[in-house]
Structure formats: C-alpha cells, structure tokens
Scaffold this motif. Sequence first.
Motif, mmCIF file in Angstrom:
data_model
loop_
_atom_site.group_PDB
_atom_site.id
_atom_site.type_symbol
_atom_site.label_atom_id
_atom_site.label_comp_id
_atom_site.label_asym_id
_atom_site.label_seq_id
_atom_site.Cartn_x
_atom_site.Cartn_y
_atom_site.Cartn_z
ATOM 1 N N HIS A 35 102.183 7.363 73.118
ATOM 2 C CA HIS A 35 100.947 7.037 73.829
ATOM 3 C C HIS A 35 101.247 6.928 75.322
ATOM 4 C CE1 HIS A 35 99.230 5.016 69.929
ATOM 5 N NE2 HIS A 35 99.432 6.326 69.821
ATOM 6 N N LEU A 36 100.506 7.673 76.125
ATOM 7 C CA LEU A 36 100.654 7.637 77.580
ATOM 8 C C LEU A 36 99.360 7.095 78.189
ATOM 9 C CD1 LEU A 36 101.930 8.330 80.330
ATOM 10 C CD2 LEU A 36 101.051 10.665 80.052
ATOM 11 N N THR A 37 99.480 5.991 78.937
ATOM 12 C CA THR A 37 98.320 5.402 79.618
ATOM 13 C C THR A 37 98.489 5.585 81.113
ATOM 14 O OG1 THR A 37 98.077 3.739 77.877
ATOM 15 C CG2 THR A 37 96.944 3.324 79.955
ATOM 16 N N ARG A 38 97.525 6.252 81.705
ATOM 17 C CA ARG A 38 97.532 6.494 83.154
ATOM 18 C C ARG A 38 96.239 5.923 83.723
ATOM 19 N NH1 ARG A 38 99.100 12.292 84.512
ATOM 20 N NH2 ARG A 38 101.144 11.366 84.056
ATOM 21 N N GLY A 39 96.375 4.839 84.467
ATOM 22 C CA GLY A 39 95.168 4.140 84.921
ATOM 23 C C GLY A 39 94.474 3.536 83.718
ATOM 24 N N SER A 40 93.245 3.938 83.444
ATOM 25 C CA SER A 40 92.510 3.443 82.277
ATOM 26 C C SER A 40 92.397 4.500 81.185
ATOM 27 C CB SER A 40 91.105 2.998 82.710
ATOM 28 O OG SER A 40 90.403 4.086 83.276
ATOM 29 N N GLN A 41 93.070 5.647 81.382
ATOM 30 C CA GLN A 41 92.951 6.752 80.429
ATOM 31 C C GLN A 41 94.161 6.789 79.497
ATOM 32 O OE1 GLN A 41 92.432 10.561 82.218
ATOM 33 N NE2 GLN A 41 92.238 11.660 80.287
ATOM 34 N N LEU A 42 93.889 6.853 78.189
ATOM 35 C CA LEU A 42 94.944 6.913 77.162
ATOM 36 C C LEU A 42 95.030 8.340 76.628
ATOM 37 C CD1 LEU A 42 96.983 5.657 75.156
ATOM 38 C CD2 LEU A 42 95.021 5.128 73.667
ATOM 39 N N THR A 43 96.261 8.879 76.579
ATOM 40 C CA THR A 43 96.508 10.213 76.029
ATOM 41 C C THR A 43 97.576 10.105 74.950
ATOM 42 O OG1 THR A 43 96.032 11.217 78.172
ATOM 43 C CG2 THR A 43 97.166 12.591 76.555
ATOM 44 N N ARG A 99 102.266 4.202 81.875
ATOM 45 C CA ARG A 99 102.756 3.304 80.825
ATOM 46 C C ARG A 99 102.912 4.105 79.522
ATOM 47 N NH1 ARG A 99 98.548 0.880 83.181
ATOM 48 N NH2 ARG A 99 97.196 0.901 81.336
ATOM 49 N N ILE A 100 104.084 4.013 78.915
ATOM 50 C CA ILE A 100 104.385 4.750 77.689
ATOM 51 C C ILE A 100 104.586 3.743 76.564
ATOM 52 C CG2 ILE A 100 106.037 6.292 76.563
ATOM 53 C CD1 ILE A 100 106.759 7.295 79.387
ATOM 54 N N PHE A 101 103.997 4.053 75.417
ATOM 55 C CA PHE A 101 104.182 3.203 74.228
ATOM 56 C C PHE A 101 104.615 4.093 73.074
ATOM 57 C CE2 PHE A 101 102.728 1.186 70.306
ATOM 58 C CZ PHE A 101 103.314 -0.059 70.444
ATOM 59 N N VAL A 102 105.743 3.713 72.443
ATOM 60 C CA VAL A 102 106.274 4.441 71.305
ATOM 61 C C VAL A 102 105.888 3.692 70.046
ATOM 62 C CG1 VAL A 102 108.350 5.338 70.169
ATOM 63 C CG2 VAL A 102 108.178 5.328 72.679
#
Length: 356
Positions: free
Chosen positions: A318-326, A348-351
């Motif tokens: 999961h990649l969060t850039r600002g308020s957008q989650l990809t 911000r990266i979440f594994v």
Amino acid sequence: MRSSLLTFLCLTLAASAHAQGSYLVGPGDVLAVSIRASGGGEGVGSDQDLQVPSDGHIDVVSVGRVKVAGMPTSSISDEIRRRLREGGIFNKPTVAVNVSEYGSQPVSVQGAVSQPLLHYLSGPTTLTEMLALAGGIDAEKAGPAIQVRRHAGEIVSISRDVLFGPDPQAARRADLSIQSRDTIDVPHADRFCISGSVDKPDCYPLEEGTHLMTALALAGGFRKDSPPPRKLTILRAQGQRRIPVQLKELESNDAWPPEILPGDVIVAPFIRDKVTVGGHVTTPGRYDWEEGMTVSDAVMVAGGVETDIFPGNLKKVHLTRGSQLTVINVQDIVRSGNPDVPLEPGDRIFVPKRKI
C-alpha cells in the motif's frame, strides 16, 4: 502622550457638559436624587439612586412618579422642588439631581483599535475623543479610512490622513460630533497571510497588483534549510476555495502568477525528505528519501519483509501519497519486468501481512 491628552479632554468636556445641564437623561441612566429641607438637620430629607426605566419615569420619595427622560438634570431638580413645595412637604427644599451612571446613549467602537469598547456618552464627545477612549488606532492594522455609522443608517467615511493630518482646520472639520447609538468602525487594512516553508511567515498589507511571486518575496522566499516545495496552495476566503499552484508550471510556461486577493492565505508546505515504511517489515520506521528511490528500495531499506525474503513472498504494498492510497502489485512488477514505482518525499508505504 496624544492618547492621554485626548482622554483628558474628553473627560473635561463631559464634566463641563454635565455642569451646564446639557446632558439629556434617558432610560438606562442612574440618577442620584438628594432632597433636603432648607436649614433642616441631619436626616431631614432623602437620598436615592434611581435607574431610569424604559418608560422614562422615576419614583421619588415624597413626590411620586416624575418624568425624566429627555430632560436635563437641572429641569428634573426644578420639577421635584416645585412638587415638594406645592405638596406642602418642604417650604424651601434643596434638591440635587446628578447622573451617577451613564447608560442611555451607547456608542460602539470596533475594528483596528487597541481596546474595542461599548461606551456611554456623558456629554458632547468627538470622534478623536472616542478613539482615544478605545486606546487609539492600531496604525499597522488599520485601513486608510474610519467609518461612523449613524443610528438612522447614514455612513460617514473619514480619512485618517485628514483627521490626524497637518492641516488643523481640515482635522477639526473631520472630527465629527458623536451621537447616541453611533458605531465607529476602523476597518482593517487589506491583508494576506503566508505560512509554512518561507523565511518570514506572517500577515502582510496587501497592495493593489500583488501577485504570488511578490508575496513570496515579501516573506523572504523559501527557507534555505529545507527543499523548496513543488506546489503551493492559496486558501481564498472569497468563495472558500483552495487553489493549487504548481511552481514548475509557472517557471516552464511563463504563466503570469495568480493575483493575491484580500484575506488570502498562501500555504508553502514543508518538504520532508523522508519516506515511511510500516507493516510487516523487519524494521518499520522513517528513512531518508533519495532521488530515484522506489517501493522495492524502501522495503529493502526497512530490512525486507518480516521472516521472508523480498520480494519472493510479497504480493501487494500500500502506497499513500498525500491523501491518496494506491495498491501496488509487486508480483506483477517482478514477473512482467515493469519498472518499479518511484517514490516522492513524504510517501508512506505499508506492507500488509500475507494471508496463507
């Protein structure tokens, strides 16, 4: 010094007006009524503090109801004295009526003054005297004009430069006589504010024709101890809008920077040269961002996937850039040979834990 002098003049004029009996009593005033028999000893007579009600009458001991609204204190004294004699209560009474508290002629002073207040007139009072009672004008925040809104609806605008200017005759003409229920407003000068990653974040006077780059220059430009932001945001009070501005577009397209309007707030975000890696990695935390850094690089910097070898058993990140989650499918990147996803500062990266 000027403020103290004006305050003194105001109090002096008020006392003079009271002595001359020119003040007209109204509802809300408190009257001190003292009645004495001529030559009478101590206790012969009465003292009363009476607030004037909305009907404009007071109840005086030994006299009854007396209309006082719209009358000077001297006339009220004469009326009480007359009724005491005609009623046979005292042959030669001594009557004193004074206003002990003023409360019938309110004037509001608001805006860019040191101490906004609600004041009650006690006699003839001018505009400069009222401003002095409010602590004077805040010269840094005030606009060029002062407005006096009359109770009847008329609005009179007075130039500060004239009222406090070098021409004494023009200043006297501009120094209005303040009336009951007037509102004196010292409007704030048009201003804009700039915050964030600039050298001097603050609010500044807004001059006609000011645009974004001028505003940045007034604030000293971007801070030298952090990277310059890639975009700014103008928060526009007029219409409650958020206006994003890409600085690269201004530089590359030679576009004219947006004009700054009264009340605008320019936000220059801090660029944090960090990326955050969390979830099921060996060492979650914040790590330095480097040019060209990718999602895979960030996971490896964080020690790789917990108990597994990256990227063999890793499927999604999961990649969060600002308020957008990809959601990024890492296995597709590995199998297809597609380029890895580049990161930007602040990402911000979440594994997530892989389901077995």
